[in-house]
Design a protein around this motif. Sequence first.
Motif, mmCIF file in Angstrom:
data_model
loop_
_atom_site.group_PDB
_atom_site.id
_atom_site.type_symbol
_atom_site.label_atom_id
_atom_site.label_comp_id
_atom_site.label_asym_id
_atom_site.label_seq_id
_atom_site.Cartn_x
_atom_site.Cartn_y
_atom_site.Cartn_z
ATOM 1 N N THR A 65 -2.150 13.554 7.433
ATOM 2 C CA THR A 65 -0.823 13.461 8.039
ATOM 3 C C THR A 65 -0.921 13.413 9.559
ATOM 4 O O THR A 65 -0.248 12.599 10.210
ATOM 5 C CB THR A 65 0.060 14.637 7.598
ATOM 6 N N ARG A 66 -1.759 14.260 10.148
ATOM 7 C CA ARG A 66 -1.921 14.240 11.605
ATOM 8 C C ARG A 66 -2.398 12.865 12.080
ATOM 9 O O ARG A 66 -1.909 12.348 13.098
ATOM 10 C CB ARG A 66 -2.893 15.332 12.052
ATOM 11 N N GLU A 75 1.212 6.355 14.314
ATOM 12 C CA GLU A 75 2.607 5.977 14.552
ATOM 13 C C GLU A 75 2.964 6.108 16.028
ATOM 14 O O GLU A 75 3.620 5.229 16.608
ATOM 15 C CB GLU A 75 3.545 6.851 13.710
ATOM 16 N N SER A 76 2.515 7.187 16.632
ATOM 17 C CA SER A 76 2.818 7.443 18.037
ATOM 18 C C SER A 76 2.149 6.414 18.952
ATOM 19 O O SER A 76 2.784 5.872 19.854
ATOM 20 C CB SER A 76 2.352 8.853 18.400
ATOM 21 N N LEU A 77 0.877 6.149 18.714
ATOM 22 C CA LEU A 77 0.130 5.228 19.570
ATOM 23 C C LEU A 77 0.548 3.775 19.404
ATOM 24 O O LEU A 77 0.462 2.992 20.350
ATOM 25 C CB LEU A 77 -1.373 5.363 19.302
ATOM 26 N N SER A 78 1.005 3.419 18.218
ATOM 27 C CA SER A 78 1.347 2.017 17.949
ATOM 28 C C SER A 78 2.856 1.761 17.949
ATOM 29 O O SER A 78 3.290 0.653 17.673
ATOM 30 C CB SER A 78 0.749 1.586 16.610
ATOM 31 N N ASN A 79 3.629 2.800 18.255
ATOM 32 C CA ASN A 79 5.096 2.709 18.200
ATOM 33 C C ASN A 79 5.584 2.248 16.835
ATOM 34 O O ASN A 79 6.611 1.579 16.721
ATOM 35 C CB ASN A 79 5.642 1.801 19.300
ATOM 36 N N ALA A 80 4.850 2.602 15.786
ATOM 37 C CA ALA A 80 5.248 2.265 14.417
ATOM 38 C C ALA A 80 6.369 3.208 13.980
ATOM 39 O O ALA A 80 6.461 4.343 14.460
ATOM 40 C CB ALA A 80 4.055 2.409 13.469
#
Length: 128
Positions: A63-64, A70-75
Motif C-alpha cells: 500500500t505504501r 500515485e503521489s509521484l505520478s499524479n495518478a
Amino acid sequence: MRVLLVEDTDAIQLVIEALLTKLGLHVDVAKNGRVAVERATTESYDLIFMDGQLPELDGYEATRRIRKHESLSNAPRQIIIAMTADVMPGNRAAFLKAGMDDYVAKPISESILSAILDRWLVRRCGRI
C-alpha cells in the motif's frame, strides 16, 4: 467496475472472487504484494482489497508503494480496503497509517462486501 483482490490463500481468494463476481464486478487477483504493486501502478482499479499478511511484500508495504506511485505520478488515488483475520486492537490504525482507506475483518460475507462496495464505490462513482 474493476476490483483487484490481493489474497494469497487459495480458498479465501476463491470465495471472495466468487462473491465479487456475483455482485457484478470484474475481478483481477494478485497472490502477493509485489504483483499487487505491479498491477495497481500499471492498471486502474475502482477498488483494491488488500490482505495484510502476504508473501514477498506485505499489504502494508504494498500500500505504501502504491500511494508513493500515485503521489509521484499524479495518478488518481485508488481505494484500498484492508482485509485481515487479525483483528487485534490497533490494527485498524496501522492499516490506515499505511495508506489504506478502510478495514474489513475476515471471514467476509456477501453482505459485508455489499456494504463496503456501497460505502466506497457509490461515494466515488455514484453507482456500482
